[in-house]
Design an enzyme around this catalytic site. Structure first.
Site, PDB file in Angstrom:
ATOM      1  N   ALA A 164      11.290  83.288  46.829  1.00  0.00           N
ATOM      2  CA  ALA A 164      12.032  82.942  45.671  1.00  0.00           C
ATOM      3  C   ALA A 164      10.922  82.935  44.761  1.00  0.00           C
ATOM      4  O   ALA A 164      10.916  83.408  43.738  1.00  0.00           O
ATOM      5  CB  ALA A 164      12.256  82.140  46.029  1.00  0.00           C
ATOM      6  N   THR A 165       9.298  82.749  45.387  1.00  0.00           N
ATOM      7  CA  THR A 165       8.916  82.817  43.954  1.00  0.00           C
ATOM      8  C   THR A 165       8.200  84.057  43.677  1.00  0.00           C
ATOM      9  O   THR A 165       8.230  84.244  41.949  1.00  0.00           O
ATOM     10  CB  THR A 165       7.308  81.983  44.573  1.00  0.00           C
ATOM     11  OG1 THR A 165       7.541  80.506  44.695  1.00  0.00           O
ATOM     12  CG2 THR A 165       6.283  81.495  43.719  1.00  0.00           C
ATOM     13  N   ASN A 218      16.356  70.938  43.500  1.00  0.00           N
ATOM     14  CA  ASN A 218      15.667  71.274  44.799  1.00  0.00           C
ATOM     15  C   ASN A 218      15.924  69.798  44.581  1.00  0.00           C
ATOM     16  O   ASN A 218      14.973  69.396  46.220  1.00  0.00           O
ATOM     17  CB  ASN A 218      15.146  71.971  45.304  1.00  0.00           C
ATOM     18  CG  ASN A 218      13.856  71.868  43.630  1.00  0.00           C
ATOM     19  OD1 ASN A 218      14.297  72.270  42.762  1.00  0.00           O
ATOM     20  ND2 ASN A 218      12.409  71.222  44.095  1.00  0.00           N
ATOM     21  N   GLN A 230      18.327  76.397  47.171  1.00  0.00           N
ATOM     22  CA  GLN A 230      18.477  75.634  48.299  1.00  0.00           C
ATOM     23  C   GLN A 230      20.240  76.091  48.570  1.00  0.00           C
ATOM     24  O   GLN A 230      20.646  75.381  49.140  1.00  0.00           O
ATOM     25  CB  GLN A 230      18.249  74.059  46.864  1.00  0.00           C
ATOM     26  CG  GLN A 230      17.298  74.146  46.671  1.00  0.00           C
ATOM     27  CD  GLN A 230      16.546  73.713  48.081  1.00  0.00           C
ATOM     28  OE1 GLN A 230      16.962  73.432  49.331  1.00  0.00           O
ATOM     29  NE2 GLN A 230      15.270  73.750  48.267  1.00  0.00           N
ATOM     30  N   HIS A 272      13.343  81.169  54.532  1.00  0.00           N
ATOM     31  CA  HIS A 272      12.656  79.439  55.351  1.00  0.00           C
ATOM     32  C   HIS A 272      13.380  77.963  55.015  1.00  0.00           C
ATOM     33  O   HIS A 272      13.212  77.360  55.442  1.00  0.00           O
ATOM     34  CB  HIS A 272      11.432  78.847  55.412  1.00  0.00           C
ATOM     35  CG  HIS A 272      10.478  78.772  53.647  1.00  0.00           C
ATOM     36  ND1 HIS A 272      10.279  77.142  53.919  1.00  0.00           N
ATOM     37  CD2 HIS A 272      10.609  79.051  52.839  1.00  0.00           C
ATOM     38  CE1 HIS A 272      10.199  76.825  52.541  1.00  0.00           C
ATOM     39  NE2 HIS A 272       9.991  77.503  51.951  1.00  0.00           N
ATOM     40  N   CYS A 282       6.361  71.366  46.124  1.00  0.00           N
ATOM     41  CA  CYS A 282       4.834  72.248  45.737  1.00  0.00           C
ATOM     42  C   CYS A 282       4.563  71.238  44.241  1.00  0.00           C
ATOM     43  O   CYS A 282       3.408  71.698  44.014  1.00  0.00           O
ATOM     44  CB  CYS A 282       5.904  73.664  44.761  1.00  0.00           C
ATOM     45  SG  CYS A 282       6.873  74.165  46.285  1.00  0.00           S
TER      46      CYS A 282
END
Length: 363
Positions: free
Chosen positions: A73-74, A143, A171, A190, A308
């Protein structure tokens, strides 16, 4: 180890692992490693597996769009925010509680930051902060505190000014319904019991988004580089399983939420209880040192916030944006559970956390 950190990552579903094995190659599976861009029989089979996975991922998304696989997603969020003519300084806006993968991009683009209330919910769109012909980033489920954002309200506000709506659905995907109207949607495998290292950007038909990388024709000419059939197959299988188990997973998560709330009456809830994804419990307790709590309850995997950013020592930007004091933010922890969490595990984990709090003199 009792795992209560489902927002950071989720256990790989056995079905996803099985789907991946076919495309890893090895003894007894000599053609499973083929490059999906190759035109021979093995390559065509690998390419077909990628397309099956693409359809499985798309099945949980709105109609009328294309799924492009990414490394996560980043990458998808960076692609959406920095590619194309709409990505220009001052031409973007986003919520103050966006994940760092969005927020740091927004900051580099001098974005208008949209506020939230003390419950972690976006305030009604302020027309003065919505750019014209730009991009508005609004996450679906936060998140850190699990609040479900009013994405539809921002879709209307963005479209009224000719802007696109980018939704970080990491999410929420596979857990809550994806609202119609978004133009770009970022996903990560994931977080839904798929493998790490793969995500996707969904792009509504008709949206002109520039290629992410050059050097080949992979991913419909938009993202060059050899595609991994194994990762795609794992993502697709996880998505299909999420669709199949949608109601069952939601009921299980709701039961665990009720159990946790009953077990922790002395703790204060961070964020609204509703609308909220009930697999995320962010709580605080006066007198608790969250970092020490993690050390003392070492057999329980939970977090202080985003995985993160938790290693940086910084206070959660989400809690601070909600108006929570630094002291209360440092006394907060995040617990996450899901499909493979048992009630017995949750009870044991919660008891360990309560015992660790007592070691700090908090009864």
């Amino acid at each position: 180890m009792i795992y209560l950190d489902y927002q950071a990552t989720t256990p790989l579903a056995p079905e996803a692992r099985e789907a991946m094995l076919r495309w890893l190659g090895g003894p007894g599976n000599d053609d499973g490693f083929a490059n999906p861009s190759s035109t021979h029989k093995a390559g065509r089979a690998a390419a077909a597996a990628v397309e099956v996975a693409r359809d499985q991922v798309a099945a949980l998304l709105p109609k009328g769009g294309r799924v492009f696989f990414t490394s996560g997603a980043t990458e998808a969020l960076n692609w959406a925010l920095f590619s194309g003519p709409r990505a220009k300084p001052g031409g973007v806006a986003g919520l103050s509680i966006e994940h760092a993968a969005s927020l740091q991009c927004l900051e580099r683009l001098n974005a208008n930051i949209l506020p939230v209330n003390g419950e972690g919910l976006a305030l009604p769109p302020d027309d003065a902060l919505i750019p014209e012909n730009g991009i508005v980033a609004t996450m679906l489920v936060n998140n850190e505190v699990g609040t479900i954002q009013p994405v539809a309200d921002f879709v209307g506000a963005a479209h009224a000014k000719g802007s696109l709506l980018l939704c970080d659905a990491v999410q929420g995907y596979g857990r809550v319904a994806i609202p119609d109207g978004a133009d770009l949607i970022a996903l990560s495998a994931h977080k839904i019991h798929g493998p790490k290292g793969i995500g996707a950007l969904w792009v509504r038909d008709g949206i002109d988004l520039g290629p992410l990388m050059f050097g080949g024709a992979q991913e419909q000419g938009m993202r060059s580089g050899t595609v991994s059939p194994a990762l795609c197959a794992g993502f697709g299988a996880a998505a299909a399983l999420a669709a199949e188990r949608f109601d069952k997973d939601a009921e299980h998560v709701e039961r665990l939420w009720s159990l946790a709330m009953d077990a922790l009456p002395e703790w204060a809830l961070n964020g609204a209880g509703s609308p909220r994804y009930r697999g995320n419990l962010n709580i605080r307790r006066e007198g608790v040192n969250g970092l020490r709590l993690m050390s003392d309850a070492r057999n329980v995997a939970f977090s202080l916030g985003s995985a993160c950013g938790s290693g940086s020592g910084k206070v959660s930007h989400v809690l601070r944006a909600m108006g929570i004091s630094e002291a209360d933010a440092r006394a907060s922890i995040r617990l996450g559970w899901g499909r493979y969490t048992t009630e017995a595990e949750l009870r044991e984990g919660l008891q360990a956390i309560k015992d660790a709090a007592r070691l700090q003199g908090v009864n």
